[in-house]
Design a protein around this motif. Structure first.
Motif, PDB file in Angstrom:
ATOM      1  N   LEU A  69     113.598 -25.008  49.520  1.00 15.62           N
ATOM      2  CA  LEU A  69     114.184 -24.277  48.651  1.00 15.62           C
ATOM      3  C   LEU A  69     113.453 -22.618  49.594  1.00 15.62           C
ATOM      4  N   VAL A  70     114.507 -22.049  50.372  1.00 16.51           N
ATOM      5  CA  VAL A  70     114.903 -21.332  51.822  1.00 16.51           C
ATOM      6  C   VAL A  70     115.200 -19.699  51.073  1.00 16.51           C
ATOM      7  N   LEU A  71     114.453 -18.863  50.667  1.00 14.72           N
ATOM      8  CA  LEU A  71     114.684 -17.515  49.822  1.00 14.72           C
ATOM      9  C   LEU A  71     115.461 -16.698  51.101  1.00 14.72           C
ATOM     10  N   ALA A  72     116.034 -16.347  50.991  1.00  9.83           N
ATOM     11  CA  ALA A  72     116.598 -15.265  52.578  1.00  9.83           C
ATOM     12  C   ALA A  72     117.227 -13.528  51.970  1.00  9.83           C
ATOM     13  N   MET A  73     116.391 -13.140  52.657  1.00  9.95           N
ATOM     14  CA  MET A  73     116.941 -11.108  51.936  1.00  9.95           C
ATOM     15  C   MET A  73     117.020 -10.714  53.219  1.00  9.95           C
ATOM     16  N   PRO A  74     118.486 -11.124  54.437  1.00  9.11           N
ATOM     17  CA  PRO A  74     118.593 -10.516  55.587  1.00  9.11           C
ATOM     18  C   PRO A  74     119.614  -8.560  55.792  1.00  9.11           C
ATOM     19  N   ARG A  75     119.847  -8.558  56.235  1.00  6.52           N
ATOM     20  CA  ARG A  75     120.077  -6.935  56.167  1.00  6.52           C
ATOM     21  C   ARG A  75     121.837  -7.518  57.006  1.00  6.52           C
ATOM     22  N   HIS A  76     122.592  -6.233  56.157  1.00  5.32           N
ATOM     23  CA  HIS A  76     123.137  -6.248  55.590  1.00  5.32           C
ATOM     24  C   HIS A  76     124.850  -7.071  57.127  1.00  5.32           C
ATOM     25  N   ARG A  77     124.043  -7.011  58.381  1.00  2.00           N
ATOM     26  CA  ARG A  77     124.973  -6.804  58.456  1.00  2.00           C
ATOM     27  C   ARG A  77     125.254  -8.397  59.540  1.00  2.00           C
ATOM     28  N   GLY A  78     123.230  -8.302  59.597  1.00  2.00           N
ATOM     29  CA  GLY A  78     123.002  -9.628  60.196  1.00  2.00           C
ATOM     30  C   GLY A  78     122.814 -10.384  59.168  1.00  2.00           C
ATOM     31  N   ALA A  79     123.093 -10.740  58.267  1.00  2.00           N
ATOM     32  CA  ALA A  79     123.580 -12.179  56.688  1.00  2.00           C
ATOM     33  C   ALA A  79     124.309 -12.906  57.074  1.00  2.00           C
ATOM     34  N   PRO A  80     125.477 -13.133  58.006  1.00  2.00           N
ATOM     35  CA  PRO A  80     126.600 -13.648  57.982  1.00  2.00           C
ATOM     36  C   PRO A  80     125.792 -14.825  59.360  1.00  2.00           C
ATOM     37  N   SER A  81     125.491 -14.577  59.753  1.00  2.00           N
ATOM     38  CA  SER A  81     123.752 -15.511  60.948  1.00  2.00           C
ATOM     39  C   SER A  81     123.683 -16.603  59.997  1.00  2.00           C
ATOM     40  N   VAL A  82     122.745 -15.338  59.797  1.00  2.00           N
ATOM     41  CA  VAL A  82     121.485 -15.774  58.831  1.00  2.00           C
ATOM     42  C   VAL A  82     121.932 -17.100  57.581  1.00  2.00           C
ATOM     43  N   VAL A  83     122.913 -16.459  57.174  1.00  2.00           N
ATOM     44  CA  VAL A  83     123.677 -17.132  55.883  1.00  2.00           C
ATOM     45  C   VAL A  83     124.184 -18.704  57.215  1.00  2.00           C
ATOM     46  N   GLY A  84     125.031 -18.343  58.110  1.00  2.00           N
ATOM     47  CA  GLY A  84     125.770 -19.756  58.710  1.00  2.00           C
ATOM     48  C   GLY A  84     124.596 -20.609  58.868  1.00  2.00           C
ATOM     49  N   ARG A  85     123.337 -19.759  59.732  1.00  2.00           N
ATOM     50  CA  ARG A  85     122.010 -21.070  59.678  1.00  2.00           C
ATOM     51  C   ARG A  85     121.506 -22.173  58.636  1.00  2.00           C
ATOM     52  N   LEU A  86     122.072 -21.643  58.112  1.00  2.00           N
ATOM     53  CA  LEU A  86     121.348 -22.278  56.504  1.00  2.00           C
ATOM     54  C   LEU A  86     121.882 -23.061  55.841  1.00  2.00           C
ATOM     55  N   VAL A  87     123.299 -22.411  56.155  1.00  2.00           N
ATOM     56  CA  VAL A  87     124.296 -23.460  56.170  1.00  2.00           C
ATOM     57  C   VAL A  87     124.311 -24.614  56.499  1.00  2.00           C
ATOM     58  N   GLU A  88     123.920 -24.485  58.232  1.00  2.00           N
ATOM     59  CA  GLU A  88     123.405 -25.633  59.470  1.00  2.00           C
ATOM     60  C   GLU A  88     122.420 -26.657  58.761  1.00  2.00           C
ATOM     61  N   HIS A  89     121.644 -25.521  58.287  1.00  2.00           N
ATOM     62  CA  HIS A  89     120.166 -26.875  58.439  1.00  2.00           C
ATOM     63  C   HIS A  89     120.166 -27.470  57.314  1.00  2.00           C
ATOM     64  N   GLY A  90     120.537 -27.244  55.861  1.00  2.00           N
ATOM     65  CA  GLY A  90     121.263 -27.776  54.998  1.00  2.00           C
ATOM     66  C   GLY A  90     119.389 -27.828  53.617  1.00  2.00           C
ATOM     67  N   THR A  91     119.298 -27.240  54.152  1.00  2.00           N
ATOM     68  CA  THR A  91     117.990 -26.854  53.268  1.00  2.00           C
ATOM     69  C   THR A  91     118.899 -26.030  51.760  1.00  2.00           C
ATOM     70  N   PRO A  92     118.777 -26.162  50.551  1.00  2.00           N
ATOM     71  CA  PRO A  92     118.793 -25.291  49.425  1.00  2.00           C
ATOM     72  C   PRO A  92     118.584 -24.014  50.062  1.00  2.00           C
ATOM     73  N   PHE A  93     119.024 -22.792  49.543  1.00  2.00           N
ATOM     74  CA  PHE A  93     119.294 -21.484  49.462  1.00  2.00           C
ATOM     75  C   PHE A  93     119.608 -20.493  47.940  1.00  2.00           C
ATOM     76  N   VAL A  94     118.873 -19.507  48.098  1.00  2.00           N
ATOM     77  CA  VAL A  94     119.038 -18.085  47.512  1.00  2.00           C
ATOM     78  C   VAL A  94     119.171 -16.624  48.663  1.00  2.00           C
ATOM     79  N   VAL A  95     120.600 -16.241  48.870  1.00  2.00           N
ATOM     80  CA  VAL A  95     120.844 -15.161  49.697  1.00  2.00           C
ATOM     81  C   VAL A  95     121.259 -14.104  48.844  1.00  2.00           C
ATOM     82  N   GLU A  96     120.237 -12.687  49.303  1.00  2.00           N
ATOM     83  CA  GLU A  96     119.926 -11.813  48.561  1.00  2.00           C
ATOM     84  C   GLU A  96     121.473 -11.299  48.737  1.00  2.00           C
ATOM     85  N   LYS A  97     121.591 -10.651  48.440  1.00  2.00           N
ATOM     86  CA  LYS A  97     123.182  -9.800  47.833  1.00  2.00           C
ATOM     87  C   LYS A  97     123.370  -8.179  48.358  1.00  2.00           C
TER      88      LYS A  97
END
Length: 348
Positions: A69-97
């Motif tokens: 599991l990856v827990l991601a807590m990105p800055r809001h405007r940069g969050a889509p690039s982080v989420v996109g990379r996690l989706v591409e990578h495939g490991t389950p993840f939690v991303v902060e709202k």
């Protein structure tokens, strides 16, 4: 995954929610094996605290550590690039709202995650309140039919705490995409959406900068309505007197009853009288969420709160900002449209 300890890594460990998530996931049986933050000193400090590795970038974190599991807590405007990379990578993840600064930026990633069958969870922890159990019970007994009015409020303490906690970017609209509405709004808006039938309309909204004169709004109020006529009042703010305190109320009124949560107590009133029920504290809700995520990963079940649900809340929040600008002339954060997803024009 097996019943062995869940291995997790954390991207953006400098986030103010990190202590809550770390405590909750460790209590649920997870072991943190690596952390990352754009501020190297912050990552190193957490690495020492957790006796784990520190990585300089998200790619280093993903490529060097095999985790569950990856827990991601990105800055809001940069969050889509982080989420996109996690989706591409495939490991389950939690991303902060809120997982993005606008629904347009997140919506293509909703489609991508769903198409790839990714486990992608968002910690809207107020879903773990006893309020919802009582709503379900009263509905089953016909005591909320029809439901008339819903109120959802979170007013936290002074925004100075973000500067003191070294996350002052929360108050910079170019990074955060907004103030209290963007940051806290997903919780009460998601609560209204959990009750709503059909499309939700924004009847009116107002933002305030009056108390702290910040570039982001410190208080926001919106009036919502669903297709069945349910009225919802949503209120969020940074205007409370206690730095670490909160004014939290979830309330619902129907034809034969009302249910109201104030902090960690739920009060249910019917024709037979009034009873009170204990509800998990905020920290307990983080713990229940973490335990739920770990159990779902171990049993192969889907995420408890999905990117799609977070995006639906973001869409309403975007429309609240637009309504506030229309009715009050208030400046609102610019929304940067993303490329359309596979179902162009679909409302998330």
């Amino acid at each position: 995954m097996t019943d062995a300890a869940l291995r997790m890594s954390i991207a953006g460990v400098g986030h103010w929610h990190a202590p809550r998530h770390v405590e909750a996931f460790v209590a649920a049986g997870a072991t943190v094996v690596a952390v990352q933050d754009d501020a190297a000193a912050t990552a190193e400090r957490w690495a020492v605290r957790l006796a784990c590795a520190a990585e300089p970038t998200l790619d280093d974190l993903l490529e060097r550590h095999d985790v569950d599991l990856v827990l991601a807590m990105p800055r809001h405007r940069g969050a889509p690039s982080v989420v996109g990379r996690l989706v591409e990578h495939g490991t389950p993840f939690v991303v902060e709202k809120p997982a993005a600064a606008s629904a347009a930026d997140l919506w293509p990633l909703v489609h991508a995650a769903e198409a790839a069958g990714r486990f992608a969870a968002v910690p809207l922890i107020n879903r773990y309140s006893s309020f919802w159990e009582q709503v379900q019970r009263l509905r089953g007994e016909g005591l909320l039919d029809p439901t008339t009015v819903a109120r959802f409020r979170i007013v936290n303490g002074s925004p100075d705490r973000y500067v003191e906690d070294d996350v002052g970017w929360v108050l910079d609209p170019d990074v955060s995409g907004g103030g209290a509405l963007r940051n806290l709004g997903p919780h009460p808006v998601d609560a209204f959406l959990s009750l709503a039938a059909g499309e939700v309309s924004v009847l009116g909204a107002a933002l305030s900068h009056r108390q702290h004169a910040l570039p982001v709004e410190e208080h926001a109020v919106a009036l919502l309505r669903d297709e069945a006529g349910l009225i919802g009042l949503v209120e969020v703010g940074y205007s409370g007197p206690d730095r670490d305190g909160t004014d939290h109320e979830w309330a619902l009124t129907g034809a034969g009853s009302s249910v109201r949560e104030l902090h960690d107590v739920v009060e249910v009133s019917t024709g037979s009288g009034t009873v009170t029920i204990a509800s998990p504290s905020v920290m307990q809700r983080y713990q229940i969420f973490a335990a739920d995520v770990v159990d779902r990963l171990r049993t192969g079940r889907p995420a408890p709160v999905t990117l799609r649900e977070a995006c639906r809340a973001l869409d309403v929040i975007d429309r609240i900002y637009a309504a506030a600008a229309t009715t009050t002339g208030t400046a609102v954060p610019a929304l940067t449209p993303a490329a359309p997803g596979p179902n162009e024009g679909e409302i998330p």
